[in-house]
Design an enzyme around this catalytic site. Structure first.
Site, PDB file in Angstrom:
ATOM      1  N   ASP A  70       3.207  -5.475   2.664  1.00  0.00           N
ATOM      2  CA  ASP A  70       2.063  -4.764   3.029  1.00  0.00           C
ATOM      3  C   ASP A  70       2.313  -3.310   3.047  1.00  0.00           C
ATOM      4  O   ASP A  70       1.924  -2.386   2.224  1.00  0.00           O
ATOM      5  CB  ASP A  70       1.577  -5.447   4.301  1.00  0.00           C
ATOM      6  CG  ASP A  70       0.091  -5.565   4.320  1.00  0.00           C
ATOM      7  OD1 ASP A  70      -0.803  -4.991   3.522  1.00  0.00           O
ATOM      8  OD2 ASP A  70      -0.608  -6.200   5.317  1.00  0.00           O
ATOM      9  N   GLU A  91      -8.253 -12.120   6.751  1.00  0.00           N
ATOM     10  CA  GLU A  91      -7.072 -11.697   7.039  1.00  0.00           C
ATOM     11  C   GLU A  91      -7.095 -11.451   8.794  1.00  0.00           C
ATOM     12  O   GLU A  91      -8.302 -11.652   9.204  1.00  0.00           O
ATOM     13  CB  GLU A  91      -6.829 -10.211   6.804  1.00  0.00           C
ATOM     14  CG  GLU A  91      -5.520  -9.738   7.393  1.00  0.00           C
ATOM     15  CD  GLU A  91      -5.163  -8.147   6.912  1.00  0.00           C
ATOM     16  OE1 GLU A  91      -6.150  -7.522   6.000  1.00  0.00           O
ATOM     17  OE2 GLU A  91      -4.329  -7.624   7.199  1.00  0.00           O
ATOM     18  N   HIS A 143       0.880  -1.117   0.035  1.00  0.00           N
ATOM     19  CA  HIS A 143      -0.174   0.132  -0.107  1.00  0.00           C
ATOM     20  C   HIS A 143       0.876   1.222   0.075  1.00  0.00           C
ATOM     21  O   HIS A 143       1.768   1.281   0.802  1.00  0.00           O
ATOM     22  CB  HIS A 143      -0.823  -0.074   1.179  1.00  0.00           C
ATOM     23  CG  HIS A 143      -1.745  -1.301   1.335  1.00  0.00           C
ATOM     24  ND1 HIS A 143      -3.046  -1.193   1.120  1.00  0.00           N
ATOM     25  CD2 HIS A 143      -1.402  -2.645   1.992  1.00  0.00           C
ATOM     26  CE1 HIS A 143      -3.524  -2.524   1.221  1.00  0.00           C
ATOM     27  NE2 HIS A 143      -2.603  -3.412   1.675  1.00  0.00           N
TER      28      HIS A 143
HETATM   29  N1  ADE Z   1      -4.361  -1.308   4.552  1.00  0.00           N
HETATM   30  C1  ADE Z   1      -3.093  -1.080   4.647  1.00  0.00           C
HETATM   31  N2  ADE Z   1      -2.707  -2.390   5.189  1.00  0.00           N
HETATM   32  C2  ADE Z   1      -3.700  -3.270   5.462  1.00  0.00           C
HETATM   33  C3  ADE Z   1      -3.837  -4.497   5.938  1.00  0.00           C
HETATM   34  N3  ADE Z   1      -2.793  -5.309   6.219  1.00  0.00           N
HETATM   35  N4  ADE Z   1      -5.143  -4.882   6.036  1.00  0.00           N
HETATM   36  C4  ADE Z   1      -6.154  -4.223   5.778  1.00  0.00           C
HETATM   37  N5  ADE Z   1      -5.839  -2.615   5.293  1.00  0.00           N
HETATM   38  C5  ADE Z   1      -4.726  -2.291   5.228  1.00  0.00           C
HETATM   39 ZN    ZN Z   2      -2.576  -5.094   2.931  1.00  0.00          ZN
END
Ligand code: ADE
Ligand code: ZN
Length: 363
Positions: free
Chosen positions: A280, A198, A18
């Site tokens: 991530d 997740e 991200h």
């Molecule tokens: N935004 C940035 N990292 C994230 C993650 N691991 N899970 C959900 N949203 C995110």
């Molecule tokens: Zn992510």
């Protein structure tokens, strides 16, 4: 060559990053000053939070400091520089959340063109190609805002924007909320992914049924995370049979989740799932692509053959055109052959020193 250097030098594709979570702390502080934005804490302690929801809050606050086209170009450029220098990344596909930036006055064309400008400059310098995935944070966006984002994309088409993603808190916006938007994205020719199953705070927040919903109702051809799929062996077997790529991150926002998550990644790999590795939110989590690979290889005992498999899996899971994949396949295979030939067969050492996280303030 020792195993740690070998892992570092493996050519990599990064499909789970991200941009909001990949800005250097020093850059965030400078941009906040330039743009008159108040950050909640000084740089040294900026990347600290109590839980996953606190992490998302800091992520969104930090994003408000990135305002104009040149800011977006800078963060994109620096992100690619980091992937190149501490990851040997050759191609990446980057999430960006337009709705993180519009509250401070940025408009979609400037966001996307700024990012592309930085990516192109970095590609010329470091040889790393990049595509973009427009993303919706389910904790703060409504389905109508997902449709709005699709209007922005349609109104300002750029070939680098190849897909859409869903991030944020899974329980706040489960997959079926986004059916209309993701169908429209499909009709617009966009690829689709979503964060799913997740361990946001707990595994419970991402039930395995979310996998089926992402595949059957949202038409996702790639997914992000997926750790709680293991709770349902039938769904896990389906995902393995379909070969759906899962972009996984070994380093969570919650320190206590990291070890268990790494062991789930190992089990998912052993269950035949098509996994690829990503960072991530590398600066926020104080990690890098190489740190992630070393950490995971140390936690799993994976061998050079596994490194080859994961390296090449990244190319196949990418949304690059076939011709570009073919070039990367040949390049990666030759590089992997050379690295394996140079590797000391007796060395598989990945001790704690090589797993040290990156400093918040470099230098
Ligand atoms: N935004 C940035 N990292 C994230 C993650 N691991 N899970 C959900 N949203 C995110
Ligand atoms: Zn992510």
């Amino acid at each position: 060559m020792g195993y740690s250097d070998f892992i570092d030098l493996v050519p990599k594709v990064e499909l789970h990053l991200h941009i909001a979570g990949a800005v250097r702390a020093t850059t965030l502080v400078e941009l906040a000053e330039k743009n008159g934005v108040l950050l909640p804490r000084p740089a040294e302690t900026l990347f600290q939070w109590q839980d996953f929801y606190g992490f998302l809050e800091i992520l969104r606050l930090g994003a408000l400091a990135v305002k104009d086209r040149e800011d977006f170009a800078r963060v994109a450029y620096e992100c690619i520089e980091d992937l190149h220098r501490d990851g040997n990344v050759r191609h990446t596909e980057i999430f960006f959340n337009p709705h993180y930036y519009t509250p401070s006055g940025a408009i979609y064309p400037d966001i996307v063109d700024g990012l592309i400008e930085g990516l192109e400059r970095a590609e010329a310098e470091f040889g790393v190609s990049a595509l973009l995935i427009a993303c919706i944070d389910r904790s703060v966006c409504l389905p109508s805002e997902a449709l709005e984002m699709l209007d922005w994309i349609a109104g300002h088409p750029r070939h680098q924007v190849v897909g859409v993603g869903l991030d944020g808190a899974e329980r706040a916006g489960p997959p079926l909320v986004w059916v209309e938007a993701w169908r429209r994205a499909a009709r617009a020719g966009l690829r689709r992914t979503a964060h799913v199953c997740e361990d946001n705070q707990t595994l419970f927040e991402g039930p395995p049924t979310h996998f089926s919903h992402c595949r059957d109702a949202l038409g996702c051809d790639r997914l992000d995370h997926g750790y709680n799929m293991l709770a349902d062996p039938a769904i896990t077997a389906r995902a393995a049979a379909e070969g759906v790529p899962f972009t996984m991150a070994c380093w969570s926002s919650i320190p206590g989740n990291r070890g268990p998550r790494q062991q789930r990644i190992k089990r998912m790999y052993e269950a035949g799932l098509n996994i690829v590795l990503g960072t991530d939110d590398p600066t926020f989590f104080r990690t890098t692509m190489n740190h992630c690979w070393r950490t995971l290889f140390a936690a799993t005992g994976w061998q050079p053959a596994d490194a080859r498999r994961l390296s090449l899996a990244g190319i196949e899971a990418s949304w690059l055109p076939e011709a570009q994949k073919e070039i990367l396949r040949a390049e990666f295979a030759a590089r992997l052959d050379a690295l394996e030939a140079a590797l000391d067969p007796a060395d598989r050492a990945l001790d704690e020193a090589v797993q040290r996280p990156r400093p918040v303030m470099p230098g």
